[in-house]
Design an enzyme around this catalytic site. Structure first.
Site, PDB file in Angstrom:
ATOM      1  CG  HIS A 135      -2.132  -0.874   1.041  1.00 41.38           C
ATOM      2  ND1 HIS A 135      -3.100  -0.644   0.096  1.00 41.38           N
ATOM      3  CD2 HIS A 135      -2.507  -2.005   1.697  1.00 41.38           C
ATOM      4  CE1 HIS A 135      -4.035  -1.575   0.172  1.00 41.38           C
ATOM      5  NE2 HIS A 135      -3.697  -2.423   1.137  1.00 41.38           N
ATOM      6  CG  ASP A 165      -2.499   5.048  -3.223  1.00 42.44           C
ATOM      7  OD1 ASP A 165      -1.631   4.221  -3.551  1.00 42.44           O
ATOM      8  OD2 ASP A 165      -3.420   4.790  -2.429  1.00 42.44           O
TER       9      ASP A 165
END
Length: 377
Positions: A135, A165
């Site tokens: 992540h 991200d």
């Protein structure tokens, strides 16, 4: 034939966005915001369940949606027909998954050599970590970025999932797509983009990598811009709200402390005095409410701003004057950025299902057969 009409510098560019988590849709949103026709390819069940209801997700604005079973030969064949009429594919799977499905770069370039194939992963397409899960927090940790974030003496603090991200991932992918589209004008051929969040996050910190090696930048929380300096930090006000102070340059600092009525302050050029200086500022800022301080600093060059929550930000006079936020489908959201002066505004409507795929090369008859077979929605 239902053809989506878009405006802007990317009008005419057609993008197939394979459904995935935040960075992929964000890249598609950035392209759609500037005129690209983005068709999001979801699972059949997801689209069937949603029906024709608009999708409220901000990152799906300005797009259309279709459901397609890419685990079936018929679904893969239909996807390749869409690819024939596409300029860009955004793929967000782990390395090797697209190839196993038969929709990897080599498969699709056989169909459309001009296709720009954008691949978005956390670790990249190769390397020891490439096949593993991760992540944002993992990618910025391995890039070295996370080690630099946080206050002195405290644990590294992840800045939600902005750096990996969105900035290092989705935005870098959109940038890569534009680079490849420009290159295609010269070569006539598409290109594969390997957008890895670990790479993108490291690139964002280029200045700080050099700073550490040169001795200009020290451990986290001890520097000019990372809460180490009292002239670049946040301070609580009397009503439990906060102000952001960025009075770095001497002239801005002088204006700030003059407006605050502060004198006989510790020397801000002496780092050993920073704790004492911070305490003097903290004590002063706690003496009034945020609104009272806003009135004090209004129109000045003191570089002091209120820390607004998201609802307040949309209503701030500066943001209202610039139209920095818009409301679409009942959802308040940031307007497209950057601004291209003079360019036509975009339709930011929430994504809806695209039923007529004939403009993408899939006839009504073929689509009807696929829907009957449960391959298309």
């Amino acid at each position: 034939m239902e053809r989506v009409t878009r405006k802007g510098p990317l009008a005419g560019v057609r993008v197939l966005e394979l459904a995935g988590l935040a960075p992929g849709p964000f890249a598609g949103m950035m392209l759609a915001d500037h005129g690209a026709e983005v068709l999001r390819v979801e699972r059949v069940g997801t689209v069937t369940a949603a029906g024709d209801r608009p999708r409220a997700d901000v990152m799906d604005r300005g797009k259309r949606t279709v459901g397609l079973d890419l685990k079936s030969p018929e679904g893969v064949a239909a996807f390749k027909e869409l690819v024939r009429n596409a300029d860009v594919v955004i793929e967000v799977f782990r390395p090797g998954v697209a190839e196993r499905l038969g929709i990897g770069p080599a498969d699709l370039h056989e169909v459309n050599p001009r296709l720009v194939y954008g691949r978005m992963t956390g670790w990249g397409q190769e390397g020891p970590l490439a096949p593993t899960a991760g992540h944002d927090i993992d990618y910025i940790a391995i890039s070295g970025v996370l080690s630099m974030l946080g206050r002195e003496g405290d644990r590294p603090t992840p800045p939600i999932n902005i750096l990996g991200d969105f900035a290092g991932g989705g935005l870098m992918l959109a940038y890569g797509v534009l680079l490849a589209l420009i290159e295609r004008e010269r070569t006539g051929e598409g290109r594969v983009i390997d957008a890895a969040m670990v790479d993108g996050a490291a690139t964002l910190f280029a200045m700080f990598y050099h700073g550490v090696q040169s001795g200009f930048w020290g451990p986290r929380g001890t520097n000019l811009l990372d809460t180490g300096a009292p002239m670049y930090d946040t301070y609580e006000t009397a009503d439990g709200k906060f102000l952001a102070v960025g009075a770095l340059e001497p002239q801005f600092w002088t204006e700030m402390v003059t407006l605050m009525g502060l004198g006989d302050l510790p020397d801000r050029g002496d780092r050993s005095q920073w704790p004492a200086l911070r305490e003097r500022l903290a004590e002063a800022f706690r003496s009034r409410t945020r609104a009272e301080w806003e009135a004090v600093f209004e129109g000045s060059d003191a570089c002091v701003s209120p820390v607004l929550d998201m609802a307040e930000a949309a209503d701030h006079p500066h943001n209202r004057a610039r139209g920095a936020f818009v409301e679409v489908g009942g959802v308040r959201q940031p307007a497209p950025a950057p601004r291209l002066v003079g360019a036509a505004g975009q339709d930011l409507s929430p994504a809806t299902r695209l039923a007529d795929l004939s403009s993408w090369g899939l006839s009504d008859e073929a689509a009807a057969k696929l829907r009957a077979a449960g391959v298309l929605a």
